[in-house]
Motif scaffolding. Structure first.
Motif, mmCIF file in Angstrom:
data_model
loop_
_atom_site.group_PDB
_atom_site.id
_atom_site.type_symbol
_atom_site.label_atom_id
_atom_site.label_comp_id
_atom_site.label_asym_id
_atom_site.label_seq_id
_atom_site.Cartn_x
_atom_site.Cartn_y
_atom_site.Cartn_z
ATOM 1 N N ARG A 176 0.836 -1.210 0.000
ATOM 2 C CA ARG A 176 0.000 0.000 0.000
ATOM 3 C C ARG A 176 0.870 1.260 0.000
ATOM 4 N NH1 ARG A 176 -2.495 3.568 -1.000
ATOM 5 N NH2 ARG A 176 -4.553 4.269 -0.353
ATOM 6 N N GLY A 177 2.026 1.179 0.646
ATOM 7 C CA GLY A 177 2.903 2.336 0.723
ATOM 8 C C GLY A 177 3.758 2.561 -0.512
ATOM 9 N N LEU A 178 3.755 1.609 -1.436
ATOM 10 C CA LEU A 178 4.571 1.764 -2.641
ATOM 11 C C LEU A 178 4.150 2.964 -3.476
ATOM 12 C CD1 LEU A 178 5.272 -1.803 -4.092
ATOM 13 C CD2 LEU A 178 6.931 -0.089 -3.379
ATOM 14 N N GLU A 179 2.849 3.253 -3.487
ATOM 15 C CA GLU A 179 2.349 4.385 -4.272
ATOM 16 C C GLU A 179 3.080 5.672 -3.892
ATOM 17 O OE1 GLU A 179 -1.697 7.033 -4.213
ATOM 18 O OE2 GLU A 179 -1.954 4.861 -4.420
ATOM 19 N N GLU A 180 3.173 5.947 -2.602
ATOM 20 C CA GLU A 180 3.835 7.163 -2.136
ATOM 21 C C GLU A 180 5.342 7.108 -2.381
ATOM 22 O OE1 GLU A 180 4.262 10.881 -0.934
ATOM 23 O OE2 GLU A 180 2.335 9.851 -1.173
ATOM 24 N N GLN A 181 5.930 5.927 -2.219
ATOM 25 C CA GLN A 181 7.369 5.785 -2.438
ATOM 26 C C GLN A 181 7.738 6.024 -3.900
ATOM 27 O OE1 GLN A 181 9.371 2.380 -0.579
ATOM 28 N NE2 GLN A 181 7.592 2.098 0.739
ATOM 29 N N VAL A 182 6.892 5.541 -4.793
ATOM 30 C CA VAL A 182 7.148 5.749 -6.223
ATOM 31 C C VAL A 182 6.968 7.220 -6.585
ATOM 32 C CG1 VAL A 182 6.299 5.231 -8.550
ATOM 33 C CG2 VAL A 182 6.586 3.386 -6.884
ATOM 34 N N PHE A 239 11.597 5.080 -3.277
ATOM 35 C CA PHE A 239 11.754 3.655 -3.575
ATOM 36 C C PHE A 239 13.136 3.367 -4.151
ATOM 37 C CE2 PHE A 239 11.458 0.053 -6.538
ATOM 38 C CZ PHE A 239 11.075 -0.942 -5.653
ATOM 39 N N ASP A 240 13.749 4.360 -4.782
ATOM 40 C CA ASP A 240 15.058 4.158 -5.401
ATOM 41 C C ASP A 240 16.095 3.666 -4.401
ATOM 42 O OD1 ASP A 240 13.488 5.544 -7.222
ATOM 43 O OD2 ASP A 240 15.185 6.609 -8.082
ATOM 44 N N SER A 241 15.928 4.037 -3.131
ATOM 45 C CA SER A 241 16.914 3.641 -2.121
ATOM 46 C C SER A 241 16.954 2.128 -1.924
ATOM 47 C CB SER A 241 16.614 4.331 -0.788
ATOM 48 O OG SER A 241 15.344 3.924 -0.280
ATOM 49 N N LEU A 242 15.820 1.441 -2.212
ATOM 50 C CA LEU A 242 15.805 -0.016 -2.085
ATOM 51 C C LEU A 242 16.619 -0.687 -3.182
ATOM 52 C CD1 LEU A 242 13.306 0.686 -0.234
ATOM 53 C CD2 LEU A 242 12.341 -1.490 -0.994
ATOM 54 N N LEU A 243 16.669 -0.027 -4.333
ATOM 55 C CA LEU A 243 17.317 -0.644 -5.483
ATOM 56 C C LEU A 243 18.836 -0.613 -5.396
ATOM 57 C CD1 LEU A 243 15.010 0.766 -8.302
ATOM 58 C CD2 LEU A 243 14.846 -1.426 -7.112
ATOM 59 N N ILE A 244 19.373 0.213 -4.516
ATOM 60 C CA ILE A 244 20.841 0.282 -4.406
ATOM 61 C C ILE A 244 21.359 -0.569 -3.245
ATOM 62 C CG2 ILE A 244 20.922 2.584 -5.425
ATOM 63 C CD1 ILE A 244 21.240 3.724 -2.621
ATOM 64 N N SER A 303 1.946 -0.169 -8.944
ATOM 65 C CA SER A 303 2.442 1.171 -8.595
ATOM 66 C C SER A 303 3.567 1.606 -9.521
ATOM 67 C CB SER A 303 2.946 1.189 -7.146
ATOM 68 O OG SER A 303 1.918 0.901 -6.236
ATOM 69 N N PHE A 304 4.330 0.638 -10.027
ATOM 70 C CA PHE A 304 5.455 0.961 -10.895
ATOM 71 C C PHE A 304 5.005 1.428 -12.278
ATOM 72 C CE2 PHE A 304 7.137 -2.553 -8.121
ATOM 73 C CZ PHE A 304 7.849 -1.707 -7.281
ATOM 74 N N VAL A 305 3.736 1.151 -12.603
ATOM 75 C CA VAL A 305 3.207 1.533 -13.915
ATOM 76 C C VAL A 305 2.155 2.629 -13.784
ATOM 77 C CG1 VAL A 305 2.065 0.698 -16.010
ATOM 78 C CG2 VAL A 305 3.644 -0.800 -14.763
ATOM 79 N N TYR A 353 10.227 -0.090 -13.742
ATOM 80 C CA TYR A 353 10.272 1.149 -12.971
ATOM 81 C C TYR A 353 11.316 2.094 -13.528
ATOM 82 C CZ TYR A 353 11.127 4.170 -8.909
ATOM 83 O OH TYR A 353 11.304 5.256 -8.073
ATOM 84 N N GLN A 354 10.927 3.369 -13.737
ATOM 85 C CA GLN A 354 11.820 4.335 -14.382
ATOM 86 C C GLN A 354 12.132 5.549 -13.510
ATOM 87 O OE1 GLN A 354 10.079 5.332 -18.152
ATOM 88 N NE2 GLN A 354 10.229 3.223 -18.928
ATOM 89 N N GLY A 355 11.867 5.438 -12.203
ATOM 90 C CA GLY A 355 12.191 6.548 -11.317
ATOM 91 C C GLY A 355 10.965 7.221 -10.764
ATOM 92 N N ALA A 356 11.170 8.324 -10.042
ATOM 93 C CA ALA A 356 10.090 9.035 -9.351
ATOM 94 C C ALA A 356 8.921 9.312 -10.292
ATOM 95 C CB ALA A 356 10.614 10.352 -8.782
ATOM 96 N N GLY A 357 7.706 9.011 -9.810
ATOM 97 C CA GLY A 357 6.507 9.245 -10.611
ATOM 98 C C GLY A 357 6.170 8.085 -11.507
#
Length: 264
Positions: free
Chosen positions: A83-89, A94-99, A169-171, A259-263
């Protein structure tokens, strides 16, 4: 991610919750009262009509309790996180998880483990044990194993579908309406499947297999008829959960790759 790191995250989150112990206890108590009200409504309804589709109060109490118990298990590792992914995206956090040098999905579900579902577990287990003791069931080791496997499978079905919703959320970014739809559909499994029309039975069995969360395993244990599936398939019911969770995980990882970044 190793099991050691997994349990370390869970321990840290538990300690964090216990900092505000009174708030946690009051919230849990409020949830118990809320679900007790749901049980009361169902009990009053059955008291008026004696049974629903041939199912008595203890049988429906068992059905509802397994649905609630499996939701608590599955949602503790998926609902808040997805549910929180929407706000993170939207914000790009969310980018911080990918590193991080760990699987992003496993890190997300472990980091967001929700101890608050303990209240759901307490009330559902209490009523479940009462229902089992009230029913004249012959328990064998095979049946006990089946019940445990069905509970695990039911939790995995719910976690899998919430993971699928989270992946959108990623789309699409905004996914709140999908969670609302998820909970609306899940309300159907509070009652025996034969209560509903054939179309809904087909949807809950072959399209959105929520009937496998509690109806089919409980119907098997109580020797009730299953309108759409033959009796021999009941032994395959627990396998639906792992498949749904695997599918949810793969779809989530596919969403991450898009996923392509913020937004989004």
């Amino acid at each position: 991610m190793t099991w050691g790191l997994f349990f370390k995250l869970i321990t840290l989150l538990t300690k964090e919750k216990m900092i505000y112990r009174a708030d946690f206890i009051l919230a849990a108590f409020a949830q118990i009262i809320s679900y007790a009200g749901d049980y009361l409504v169902i009990w009053l309804f059955i008291r008026k009509f004696n049974a629903i589709a041939g199912w008595t109060w203890p049988e429906i109490a068992l059905l509802y309790s397994i649905g609630l118990f499996t939701y608590a298990l599955g949602a503790s590792f998926s609902f808040v996180q997805m549910r929180g992914l929407e706000e993170q995206v939207k914000s790009g956090t969310f980018d911080s998880l990918l590193i991080k040098p760990v699987n992003p999905y496993l890190y997300l579900v472990c980091r967001g483990f929700n101890l608050g579902y303990l209240a759901h577990i307490v009330i559902s287990c209490t009523v479940l044990l009462w229902a089992v003791s009230s029913l004249d069931l012959e328990w064998t080791w095979a049946r006990v194993f089946y019940l445990i496997a069905a509970i695990i499978g039911g939790a995995m079905i719910q976690a899998g579908f919430m993971s699928i919703i989270g992946s959108t959320s990623f789309v699409w970014v905004r996914t709140g309406f999908l969670f609302t739809l998820f909970f609306r559909i899940k309300e159907f499994i509070s009652y025996p499947l034969p209560v509903f029309g054939t179309l809904i039975q087909i949807v809950l069995t072959f399209v959105i297999p929520f009937a496998f969360i509690n109806f089919y395993p409980v119907a098997f244990l109580l020797s009730h008829e299953t309108p759409l599936l033959p009796a021999w398939t009941m032994w395959l019911v627990p396998a639906v959960g792992p498949f749904c969770y695997w599918a949810g995980y793969r779809i989530w990882m596919l969403g991450v790759n898009k996923y392509q970044g913020a937004g989004g």
